[in-house]
Write an enzyme that holds these catalytic residues in place. Structure first.
Site, PDB file in Angstrom:
ATOM      1  CB  CYS A   1    -102.042  67.930 -40.027  1.00  0.00           C
ATOM      2  SG  CYS A   1    -102.720  66.430 -39.818  1.00  0.00           S
TER       3      CYS A   1
ATOM      4  CG  HIS B   1     -97.644  65.016 -42.420  1.00  0.00           C
ATOM      5  ND1 HIS B   1     -97.926  66.321 -42.067  1.00  0.00           N
ATOM      6  CD2 HIS B   1     -98.818  64.325 -42.096  1.00  0.00           C
ATOM      7  CE1 HIS B   1     -99.090  66.535 -41.595  1.00  0.00           C
ATOM      8  NE2 HIS B   1     -99.805  65.380 -41.423  1.00  0.00           N
ATOM      9  CD  GLU B   2     -99.949  61.574 -44.273  1.00  0.00           C
ATOM     10  OE1 GLU B   2    -100.506  61.117 -43.515  1.00  0.00           O
ATOM     11  OE2 GLU B   2    -100.076  62.817 -44.768  1.00  0.00           O
TER      12      GLU B   2
ATOM     13  CG  HIS C   1    -100.690  61.177 -39.091  1.00  0.00           C
ATOM     14  ND1 HIS C   1    -101.386  61.996 -38.098  1.00  0.00           N
ATOM     15  CD2 HIS C   1    -100.720  62.165 -40.185  1.00  0.00           C
ATOM     16  CE1 HIS C   1    -101.791  62.842 -38.559  1.00  0.00           C
ATOM     17  NE2 HIS C   1    -101.384  63.084 -39.698  1.00  0.00           N
TER      18      HIS C   1
HETATM   19 ZN    ZN Z   1    -101.519  64.968 -40.966  1.00  0.00          ZN
END
Ligand code: ZN
Length: 163
Positions: A89, A131-132, A135
């Site tokens: 990341c 993953h995004e 976030h």
């Molecule tokens: Zn990330």
């Protein structure tokens, strides 16, 4: 214009939930290419709003070297195997940990033009979306690993804490 700096762990914005984008304002449309530049400058394959200090639901995903900008991405379905793979990341530079993700996802999002699209993604692209979107919900890869794994990497995390 200078490349936007990447917000790093343990900045508190990375732990917060981002807001829906209800209006695609000029500040959003001008932010998108700046996020693409920042992602490219760091050889990233994805980037989310909070990583450039913007608490809004905007993500960039790279597929076949082409960056795509999506707003308000929502996972409609996740299916297939749950696969562990090393993930990094840009907000946790130098740290790679195995994160278990679904093999396939179906995502609904808006484009910068305000069009709603549905995307079915597999493998790496499915991983980037998960993953995004994490976030945007304030979740980092270190929140996705078990207690013992996190305990083992505590020294590396401490290092990030002081840089
Ligand atoms: Zn990330």
């Amino acid at each position: 214009m200078d490349t936007l700096p990447i917000t790093k762990y343990p900045s508190s914005i990375l732990a917060q939930k981002s807001e829906e984008i209800l209006d695609i304002t000029p500040s959003i449309t001008s932010l998108a290419p700046q996020m693409v530049d920042a992602m490219r400058a760091h050889d990233g394959i994805g980037l989310a709003g909070p990583q450039v200090d913007v608490r809004k639901r905007i993500i960039i995903v790279l597929e076949d070297k082409t960056p795509y900008v999506f707003l308000n991405p929502k996972i409609l379905k996740q299916y297939g195997g749950k696969i562990p793979e090393e993930e990094g990341c840009l907000s946790l530079p130098g740290l790679y940990v195995p994160v278990t993700r679904y093999e396939n996802v179906e995502v609904e999002c808006q484009t910068l033009e305000g069009k709603t699209v549905r995307i079915t993604a597999s493998d790496l692209l499915a991983r980037i979306f998960q993953h995004e979107i994490d976030h945007l919900n304030g979740t980092l890869i270190i929140d996705r690993i078990g207690f013992w794994k996190r305990f083992k990497i505590r020294k590396e995390l401490d290092k990030l804490n002081t840089t």
